[in-house]
Design a protein around this motif. Structure first.
Motif, PDB file in Angstrom:
ATOM      1  N   TYR A  24       0.754  -1.204  -0.103  1.00  0.00           N
ATOM      2  CA  TYR A  24       0.159   0.085  -0.183  1.00  0.00           C
ATOM      3  C   TYR A  24       0.675   1.265  -0.010  1.00  0.00           C
ATOM      4  O   TYR A  24       0.617   2.273  -0.681  1.00  0.00           O
ATOM      5  CB  TYR A  24      -0.936   0.012   1.094  1.00  0.00           C
ATOM      6  N   GLY A 126       0.415  -8.020   2.588  1.00  0.00           N
ATOM      7  CA  GLY A 126      -0.335  -7.797   1.507  1.00  0.00           C
ATOM      8  C   GLY A 126       0.364  -8.358   0.219  1.00  0.00           C
ATOM      9  O   GLY A 126       1.510  -8.628   0.290  1.00  0.00           O
ATOM     10  N   GLU A 148      -8.287  -2.406  -0.976  1.00  0.00           N
ATOM     11  CA  GLU A 148      -7.636  -2.523  -2.263  1.00  0.00           C
ATOM     12  C   GLU A 148      -7.191  -1.225  -2.889  1.00  0.00           C
ATOM     13  O   GLU A 148      -7.941  -0.186  -2.902  1.00  0.00           O
ATOM     14  CB  GLU A 148      -8.576  -3.210  -3.377  1.00  0.00           C
ATOM     15  N   ASP A 195      -5.045  -6.976   0.167  1.00  0.00           N
ATOM     16  CA  ASP A 195      -4.964  -7.440   1.464  1.00  0.00           C
ATOM     17  C   ASP A 195      -4.814  -8.725   1.530  1.00  0.00           C
ATOM     18  O   ASP A 195      -3.788  -9.440   1.886  1.00  0.00           O
ATOM     19  CB  ASP A 195      -5.963  -6.986   2.193  1.00  0.00           C
TER      20      ASP A 195
END
Ligand code: ZN
Lengths: 214, 147
Positions: A24, A126, A148, A195
């Protein structure tokens, strides 16, 4: 670059706090390289960290700590600013795509759809990947096993939220369902952080999921 | 914040030293227009902590200075002194509703991911996010002078 879709401010706050899982953080960093508005936002959210730090009570260092610090200081060399990365790959992504986008090994993942996993450190929970969808093709309708983040690098796609083009980011929660369709024309290439495994709704796709490794 | 991480005192001190060392090394890159010193130090400490946890060189958290290609930030545009902004934000943080202040603090100082905040406090993830957003909305007017 005109950017219409930005990350949730809560995501940018977590970026500032340094609590985003690696995939992320990479997607947000890459968006920041493309989006001036969000760079300004992150300057603000960083300030919150600075302000909180100034509120925290100080902690005593142990004896000898200052001496050790002073001796390390004697050896310290000034740091020079980093160079920009090669063209085509936004700087924050360069470490994950050392040979550029053209050298990526795509894995077939359904008609007109291909994915490529990007290596992350072992601490990442993730998954970071590139998703390539041919013009006019669908990404199967899916809900998310968690947050997401999707950043469009090239081309564009459309779903019920609008048209997402280069630089745009889709920041979706686990309860969001959507069915992106690549706009006609060139391939749509996205950088995606997920994730868990994406959970796809259609039965057929669910059956195929293990096969394609989506 | 290093000491709150759960790392042992020795490691936390090393990281604190490392932070100060980096402040020293990068001091010539620091410019007061770009932000308050405490904010700058906060981001250096954050990156070091992440590097320490991950023990590897690829850096997922971009440094804003590295991607600020055209730095045409207008010099001398009546920007309020950054340290004043920090002082103002600190004051505002103090009067945030307790439930908002808590998630902000758990996030920035206790360094918990949103999902962990939800787990530890027993509030839904969606609520964690909305409290962060609400806190930001409250602080935003104070951060507005920033350039
Ligand atoms: Zn943005």
């Amino acid at each position: 670059m005109t950017i219409s879709f930005h990350p949730d401010i809560a995501t940018l706050m977590s970026f500032s706090a340094g609590t985003l899982d690696e995939p992320y953080a990479v997607v947000i960093s890459t968006h920041l390289a493309m989006c001036e508005a969000c760079r300004e936002q992150v300057k603000r959210t960083n300030l919150i960290g600075g302000a909180l730090l100034s509120l925290e009570p100080a902690t005593e260092m142990s004896a000898g700590s200052l001496d050790r610090f002073m001796s390390r200081l004697d050896d310290a060399e000034p740091v020079q600013p980093k160079q920009q990365s090669k063209p085509g790959v936004p700087a924050p992504l360069a470490a994950y795509l050392p040979d550029g986008i053209d050298a990526v090994h795509w894995k077939f993942s359904g008609p007109g759809v291909a994915i490529a996993d990007l290596p992350t450190s072992r601490n990442a929970s993730g998954r970071l990947m590139l998703l390539r969808v041919a013009g006019g093709r669908k990404v199967p309708e899916h809900s998310h096993g968690g947050q997401e983040l999707t950043l469009i690098l090239k081309g564009a796609y459309r779903d019920r939220f609008g048209v997402f083009a280069a630089g745009d980011i889709a920041d979706h929660d686990e309860d969001v369902e959507h069915q992106p369709i690549a706009e006609p024309g060139e391939d749509c290439i996205c950088l995606v952080a997920v994730d868990a495994k994406l959970s796809f709704r259609s039965r057929l796709v669910r059956t195929l999921q293990p096969l394609f490794g989506i | 914040m290093m000491l709150r991480l759960g790392v042992e005192t020795g490691t936390a001190e090393d990281l604190a030293q490392e932070t100060m060392l980096n402040v020293w090394r990068k001091a010539h890159l620091y410019s007061a227009e770009k932000g308050a010193a405490s904010t700058w130090i906060f981001t250096i400490a954050r990156n070091l902590r992440i590097d320490h946890i991950r023990r590897q060189s690829s850096r997922p958290y971009v440094d804003l200075d590295d991607v600020e290609i055209e730095s045409d930030a207008p010099l001398g545009s009546a920007v309020v002194e950054q340290s004043q902004i920090v002082a103002r934000v600190a004051k505002a943080l103090d009067v945030l509703p307790p439930e908002q202040r808590e998630v902000v603090r758990l996030s920035f100082i206790m360094e918990m991911p949103q999902s962990e905040i939800a787990e530890r406090t027993g509030i839904p993830l969606g609520t964690v996010k909305s409290r962060l957003r609400l806190a930001y909305d409250r602080l935003r007017p104070l951060l507005e002078d920033l350039h």
